[in-house]
Enzyme design. Structure first.
Site, PDB file in Angstrom:
ATOM      1  N   ARG A 171     -16.640 -20.202 -25.105  1.00 27.51           N
ATOM      2  CA  ARG A 171     -17.699 -21.184 -25.360  1.00 27.51           C
ATOM      3  C   ARG A 171     -18.787 -20.610 -26.259  1.00 27.51           C
ATOM      4  O   ARG A 171     -19.404 -21.333 -27.026  1.00 27.51           O
ATOM      5  CB  ARG A 171     -18.351 -21.618 -24.033  1.00 27.51           C
ATOM      6  CG  ARG A 171     -17.493 -22.536 -23.206  1.00 27.51           C
ATOM      7  CD  ARG A 171     -18.019 -22.658 -21.809  1.00 27.51           C
ATOM      8  NE  ARG A 171     -18.013 -21.352 -21.161  1.00 27.51           N
ATOM      9  CZ  ARG A 171     -18.123 -21.150 -19.858  1.00 27.51           C
ATOM     10  NH1 ARG A 171     -18.300 -22.170 -19.053  1.00 27.51           N
ATOM     11  NH2 ARG A 171     -18.086 -19.936 -19.355  1.00 27.51           N
TER      12      ARG A 171
ATOM     13  N   HIS B  61     -11.578 -26.622 -19.236  1.00 35.34           N
ATOM     14  CA  HIS B  61     -10.326 -25.903 -18.942  1.00 35.34           C
ATOM     15  C   HIS B  61      -9.124 -26.745 -19.378  1.00 35.34           C
ATOM     16  O   HIS B  61      -8.190 -26.229 -19.997  1.00 35.34           O
ATOM     17  CB  HIS B  61     -10.175 -25.652 -17.428  1.00 35.34           C
ATOM     18  CG  HIS B  61     -11.154 -24.694 -16.825  1.00 35.34           C
ATOM     19  ND1 HIS B  61     -11.850 -24.985 -15.668  1.00 35.34           N
ATOM     20  CD2 HIS B  61     -11.536 -23.450 -17.184  1.00 35.34           C
ATOM     21  CE1 HIS B  61     -12.612 -23.958 -15.340  1.00 35.34           C
ATOM     22  NE2 HIS B  61     -12.446 -23.010 -16.252  1.00 35.34           N
TER      23      HIS B  61
ATOM     24  N   SER C 276     -17.642 -24.402 -14.359  1.00 33.78           N
ATOM     25  CA  SER C 276     -17.443 -24.847 -12.970  1.00 33.78           C
ATOM     26  C   SER C 276     -18.722 -24.648 -12.170  1.00 33.78           C
ATOM     27  O   SER C 276     -19.152 -25.539 -11.428  1.00 33.78           O
ATOM     28  CB  SER C 276     -16.312 -24.055 -12.300  1.00 33.78           C
ATOM     29  OG  SER C 276     -15.120 -24.213 -12.991  1.00 33.78           O
TER      30      SER C 276
ATOM     31  N   LYS D  97     -16.315 -13.149  -7.509  1.00 28.45           N
ATOM     32  CA  LYS D  97     -16.551 -14.485  -6.937  1.00 28.45           C
ATOM     33  C   LYS D  97     -15.679 -14.638  -5.688  1.00 28.45           C
ATOM     34  O   LYS D  97     -14.722 -15.412  -5.688  1.00 28.45           O
ATOM     35  CB  LYS D  97     -16.168 -15.579  -7.943  1.00 28.45           C
ATOM     36  CG  LYS D  97     -16.841 -15.489  -9.305  1.00 28.45           C
ATOM     37  CD  LYS D  97     -16.267 -16.559 -10.243  1.00 28.45           C
ATOM     38  CE  LYS D  97     -16.759 -16.425 -11.657  1.00 28.45           C
ATOM     39  NZ  LYS D  97     -16.019 -17.267 -12.621  1.00 28.45           N
TER      40      LYS D  97
END
Ligand code: PNS
Length: 157
Positions: free
Chosen positions: A89, A17, A126, A41
């Site tokens: 990614r 990040h 994360s 989440k």
């Protein structure tokens, strides 16, 4: 003056990040890192205040850090943001990000700029790094140092 917003859960911020945020900071006049609620989440490891503080400790002081509990596009419209910036990614990220970018553009006209993740952070997320930390693995080089310490502390509690 171009204003960019980097949105995300940031539970907590990783070096991947931070790399995207720093690169956005070189491209745009003003960058805000926005901790945003993700309904998928609902409960995180860190509170919103803790996430914001960990981001502040990890990025240049010229970068703003803020929180939004509602629709992202309501925040960007209200604050006159020009673009959203996100990291990609892999093709999995692309599949996940594409509908959100299109929805945000449909709702408010805002474009999303995607920066390709530096290859040394390509495997970092994360959630994966938290899992490694939870079971006592070495997370050196995955989180900023103060964040790595905070993650270990959380799992000690
Ligand atoms: O880091 P994440 O969890 O992948 O980020 C996803 C996030 C927080 C950017 C996304 O869930 C979001 O934009 N949430 C705010 C609510 C919203 O605007 N939802 C509609 C998105 S098209």
């Amino acid at each position: 003056m171009t204003k960019a917003v980097c949105p995300g859960s940031f539970d907590p911020v990783t070096l991947g990040h931070v790399d995207i945020i720093n690169r956005a900071n070189q491209m745009f006049d003003e960058v805000t890192v926005l901790v945003t609620g993700n309904p998928d989440k609902p409960s995180g490891l860190f509170s919103v205040e803790e996430r914001m503080e960990l981001i502040r400790q990890s990025v240049d002081s010229s970068i703003k850090v803020d929180y939004c509990s509602g629709l992202l596009v309501d925040y960007t419209t209200e604050h006159g943001a020009d673009v959203l910036v996100k990291g990609l990614r892999s093709s999995l990220d692309y599949e996940y990000e594409l509908p959100m970018a299109q929805m945000n553009r449909r709702l408010s006209g805002i474009d999303t700029v995607f920066l390709l993740t530096d290859e040394k952070y390509g495997y970092i997320s994360s959630s994966l790094c938290k899992q490694v930390a939870k079971f006592g693995g070495d997370v050196t080089g995955m989180f900023p140092e103060s964040v790595g310490r905070a993650v270990k502390e959380k799992y000690r509690q």
